[in-house]
Design an enzyme around this catalytic site. Structure first.
Site, mmCIF file in Angstrom:
data_model
loop_
_atom_site.group_PDB
_atom_site.id
_atom_site.type_symbol
_atom_site.label_atom_id
_atom_site.label_comp_id
_atom_site.label_asym_id
_atom_site.label_seq_id
_atom_site.Cartn_x
_atom_site.Cartn_y
_atom_site.Cartn_z
ATOM 1 N N ARG A 35 0.841 -1.200 0.000
ATOM 2 C CA ARG A 35 0.000 0.000 0.000
ATOM 3 C C ARG A 35 0.879 1.255 0.000
ATOM 4 N NH1 ARG A 35 0.751 -1.196 5.216
ATOM 5 N NH2 ARG A 35 0.479 0.386 6.835
ATOM 6 N N CYS A 56 28.267 15.086 25.655
ATOM 7 C CA CYS A 56 27.503 13.884 26.012
ATOM 8 C C CYS A 56 27.524 13.691 27.527
ATOM 9 C CB CYS A 56 28.110 12.668 25.320
ATOM 10 S SG CYS A 56 27.487 11.106 25.967
ATOM 11 N N CYS A 59 29.550 10.276 28.452
ATOM 12 C CA CYS A 59 30.967 10.061 28.157
ATOM 13 C C CYS A 59 31.808 10.202 29.438
ATOM 14 C CB CYS A 59 31.446 11.063 27.106
ATOM 15 S SG CYS A 59 31.229 10.515 25.398
ATOM 16 N N ASP A 83 19.429 9.883 37.306
ATOM 17 C CA ASP A 83 19.210 11.183 37.953
ATOM 18 C C ASP A 83 17.740 11.601 37.902
ATOM 19 O OD1 ASP A 83 22.020 11.704 38.509
ATOM 20 O OD2 ASP A 83 22.252 11.934 36.347
ATOM 21 N N HIS A 119 31.837 6.731 22.797
ATOM 22 C CA HIS A 119 30.575 7.350 22.388
ATOM 23 C C HIS A 119 30.050 6.771 21.074
ATOM 24 C CE1 HIS A 119 27.721 10.746 22.453
ATOM 25 N NE2 HIS A 119 27.909 10.825 21.152
ATOM 26 N N ASN A 157 17.046 0.967 25.136
ATOM 27 C CA ASN A 157 16.391 1.671 24.033
ATOM 28 C C ASN A 157 17.499 2.161 23.133
ATOM 29 O OD1 ASN A 157 13.783 1.529 25.150
ATOM 30 N ND2 ASN A 157 14.223 3.329 26.423
ATOM 31 N N GLY A 163 13.173 6.519 21.068
ATOM 32 C CA GLY A 163 13.151 7.450 22.192
ATOM 33 C C GLY A 163 14.439 7.490 22.983
ATOM 34 N N SER A 165 17.709 8.815 24.332
ATOM 35 C CA SER A 165 18.009 10.231 24.467
ATOM 36 C C SER A 165 19.412 10.559 23.985
ATOM 37 C CB SER A 165 17.865 10.618 25.938
ATOM 38 O OG SER A 165 18.683 9.775 26.728
ATOM 39 N N HIS A 168 25.208 7.472 22.823
ATOM 40 C CA HIS A 168 26.232 6.771 23.608
ATOM 41 C C HIS A 168 25.670 5.396 24.015
ATOM 42 C CE1 HIS A 168 29.933 7.187 26.174
ATOM 43 N NE2 HIS A 168 29.435 6.014 26.514
ATOM 44 N N HIS A 170 24.245 2.656 25.801
ATOM 45 C CA HIS A 170 23.816 2.518 27.190
ATOM 46 C C HIS A 170 22.486 1.794 27.281
ATOM 47 C CE1 HIS A 170 21.450 5.969 25.860
ATOM 48 N NE2 HIS A 170 20.633 5.738 26.864
ATOM 49 N N GLN A 172 19.401 0.487 30.524
ATOM 50 C CA GLN A 172 18.850 0.858 31.827
ATOM 51 C C GLN A 172 18.444 -0.396 32.584
ATOM 52 O OE1 GLN A 172 16.104 4.177 32.117
ATOM 53 N NE2 GLN A 172 16.264 4.536 29.925
ATOM 54 N N GLU A 186 3.366 -13.400 31.385
ATOM 55 C CA GLU A 186 4.286 -14.485 31.038
ATOM 56 C C GLU A 186 4.358 -15.505 32.163
ATOM 57 O OE1 GLU A 186 8.107 -13.264 29.671
ATOM 58 O OE2 GLU A 186 7.301 -12.271 27.891
ATOM 59 N N HIS A 299 14.721 -15.293 28.862
ATOM 60 C CA HIS A 299 14.700 -14.946 27.433
ATOM 61 C C HIS A 299 14.763 -13.439 27.265
ATOM 62 C CE1 HIS A 299 10.530 -14.755 28.809
ATOM 63 N NE2 HIS A 299 10.361 -13.814 27.890
ATOM 64 N N HIS A 301 13.610 -10.136 24.596
ATOM 65 C CA HIS A 301 12.779 -9.674 23.477
ATOM 66 C C HIS A 301 13.467 -8.496 22.813
ATOM 67 C CE1 HIS A 301 9.112 -11.854 24.684
ATOM 68 N NE2 HIS A 301 9.442 -11.557 25.927
ATOM 69 N N PHE A 314 3.498 1.978 13.285
ATOM 70 C CA PHE A 314 2.801 2.555 14.425
ATOM 71 C C PHE A 314 1.775 1.548 14.930
ATOM 72 C CE2 PHE A 314 4.336 6.356 12.274
ATOM 73 C CZ PHE A 314 4.850 7.077 13.337
ATOM 74 N N GLN A 325 -1.440 -6.050 14.678
ATOM 75 C CA GLN A 325 -1.551 -6.566 13.318
ATOM 76 C C GLN A 325 -0.199 -6.371 12.670
ATOM 77 O OE1 GLN A 325 -1.521 -4.263 10.525
ATOM 78 N NE2 GLN A 325 -1.808 -5.845 8.979
#
Ligand code: H2U
Ligand code: ZN
Length: 362
Positions: A35, A56, A59, A83, A119, A157, A163, A165, A168, A170, A172, A186, A299, A301, A314, A325
Site C-alpha cells: 500500500r 555527552c 561520556c 538522575d 561514544h 532503548n 526514544g 536520548s 552513547h 547505554h 537501563q 508471562e 529470554h 525480546h 505505528f 496486526q
C-alpha cells in the site's frame, strides 16, 4: 519435533496467530506492505559519531545533565542511579481502595548502564569480549537488585526512533516491588503450561522452532528467532535452551555464547537497512520474590519499530483498539534477517576504531 514439516505450513491469507507466552492473539495480513505510504518518514541516523563527545552526559569525565555530578573517567562499563528515576526506594507508602478506584505506592530504583566509554560504539560494533563484559554486568546488577526488589527489568532503548536520548551505548535497569503487566502475563502462561505438561513452555517452544523457518541462529545454549507470534515487523527473541531462570544463573560458556549470538543478531539488524537499527530490547527473568518458579525460562525480546529503512510501524487504530496486526509474515522477516546476518558475517569484523581518549582533553 526438530524440522517438523508443520513448521513450514504458512496460512496464505489473513489469519490470527496465538502468542503462547502472553496468551494473546494478533492479526497477520501479508501483502499489505504494497500500500502507498505518504506518512511520516524517520530521519536516517546521524553517521560518524566521535569517539568522545564533550557534550555527552554519558561520556567519561563529563558532567551529567543536572550539572552537579561528574562521571568518572571509566574505561570499561559504568553504572549510576538514574538522575531522573521513575522509581525511588524511599517514596511515601500508601494505597487507595475505594470501589473501582485502586492504587498502590511503588518502590524501586532505576539505573543507567554505559556499555562502553566509547561514544561511537554500539553492542553490535563492540568486540565479543566487551559484549561479554556487558552480559556479566547485566547478571551482576540483577543479582544485586534481586536481593532488594521482586522484579528486575534490564533493557536498552537504541536509536532516536525508540526514544533513546543519546547515541552513547547505554541501557537501563528498573527494579521494583511489584510484578508488572508483562511479568504477570508471562508468569501465568508459563505456569499453566508447566502444570499441564510438566515441562517448560519456552524450552518446548525452542525445540519446536529449531531448524525451522523462523530460526535465525542457534547453539547449545541459545536459540535466536523471529517468534511465530511476532507483532513488530522484525521482532526477535533470544531464548535460553537450558533451564536458566535468570541472568545470574548463566554459566561461563553460556555467557560467552550469548555475547556471540547477540553480536550476530545486532550486526544483522544493522545490516538490514545498512544503518544503525533502532530497537527496544530487554530481558525477562523469573521474579525475585522468593517463590519457586521451575517453569520460568530466561529470554530476551527485541522490539524494533522499523518496517522499512525510514518507515516505522505505528501500533495505532486497530492495533490499539482491537489487537496487534502485522504486514510481513514472521517467516519473511526471518528470511530477510538471516540474509542480513549472513552478509554481516561474511564482511568480517567492523573496522577497529580509534583510540578512546584521543579527543578527550585532560
Ligand atoms: P534513554 O536513552 O533510554 O532515555 O536513557 C537515558 C536515561 O539516562 C534516561 O532515563 C537518564 C535519563 O533519565 N539520565 C540521567 O540519569 N542523567 C543525565 O545526566 C541525563 C540522562
Ligand atoms: Zn558519549
Amino acid at each position: 519435533m526438530t524440522n517438523d514439516p508443520s513448521n513450514l505450513i504458512v496460512l496464505p491469507g489473513p489469519h490470527r496467530r496465538y502468542n503462547a507466552l502472553t496468551d494473546d492473539w494478533l492479526l497477520v495480513s501479508a501483502a499489505r506492505t504494497s500500500r502507498p505510504w505518504l506518512g511520516r518518514q524517520e530521519a536516517p541516523p546521524a553517521a560518524d559519531l566521535p569517539a568522545y563527545d564533550p557534550s555527552c552526559y554519558l561520556c567519561p569525565g563529563n558532567t551529567r545533565a543536572q550539572g552537579t555530578v561528574q562521571n568518572p573517567r571509566y574505561e570499561s562499563t559504568f553504572v549510576f542511579t538514574n538522575d531522573f528515576a521513575a522509581l525511588q526506594p524511599d517514596s511515601p507508602v500508601g494505597s487507595i481502595n475505594q470501589g473501582l478506584l485502586r492504587a498502590e505506592s511503588e518502590h524501586g530504583t532505576c539505573r543507567v548502564i554505559c556499555f562502553s566509554p566509547r561514544h561511537d560504539l554500539s553492542l553490535s560494533r563492540m568486540e565479543p569480549d566487551q559484549v561479554r563484559t556487558v552480559v556479566d554486568l547485566w547478571a551482576d546488577q540483577t543479582a544485586e537488585l534481586g536481593e532488594r526488589f521482586d522484579w528486575v527489568q534490564v533493557f536498552e532503548n537504541r536509536g532516536q526512533a525508540m526514544g533513546a536520548s543519546n547515541p552513547h551505548p547505554h541501557g537501563q535497569i528498573w527494579a521494583g516491588d511489584a510484578l508488572p503487566r508483562e511479568a504477570l502475563r508471562e508468569d501465568a502462561a508459563q505456569r499453566r503450561y508447566f502444570e499441564a505438561n510438566g515441562r517448560s513452555l519456552l524450552i518446548d517452544y525452542a525445540k519446536q522452532e529449531i531448524g525451522g523457518p523462523r530460526e535465525l541462529a542457534s547453539d547449545d545454549d541459545w536459540l535466536v528467532l523471529v517468534p511465530f507470534w511476532a507483532a513488530w515487523p522484525f521482532e526477535t527473541m533470544i531464548v535460553a535452551r537450558r533451564p536458566f531462570r535468570c541472568l545470574p544463573d548463566l554459566d561461563d560458556r553460556s555467557r560467552d555464547s550469548l555475547a556471540d549470538r547477540l553480536k550476530d543478531l545486532l550486526r544483522g539488524y544493522d545490516g538490514l537497512f545498512e544503518a544503525p537499527f533502532p530497537y527496544s530490547m530487554g530481558w525477562h527473568q523469573a521474579p525475585f520474590d522468593g517463590v519457586d518458579r521451575p517453569y520460568w525460562q530466561l529470554h530476551a525480546h527485541f522490539y524494533p519499530p522499523l518496517l522499512r529503512e525510514t518507515v516505522r510501524k505505528f501500533m495505532v487504530g486497530y492495533e490499539l483498539l482491537s489487537e496487534p496486526q502485522r504486514d510481513i509474515t514472521a517467516e519473511e522477516a526471518a528470511a530477510r534477517l538471516r540474509t542480513a546476518m549472513m552478509a554481516a558475517k561474511s564482511l568480517g569484523p567492523p573496522p577497529v576504531a580509534v583510540e578512546l581518549h584521543s579527543q578527550n582533553p585532560d
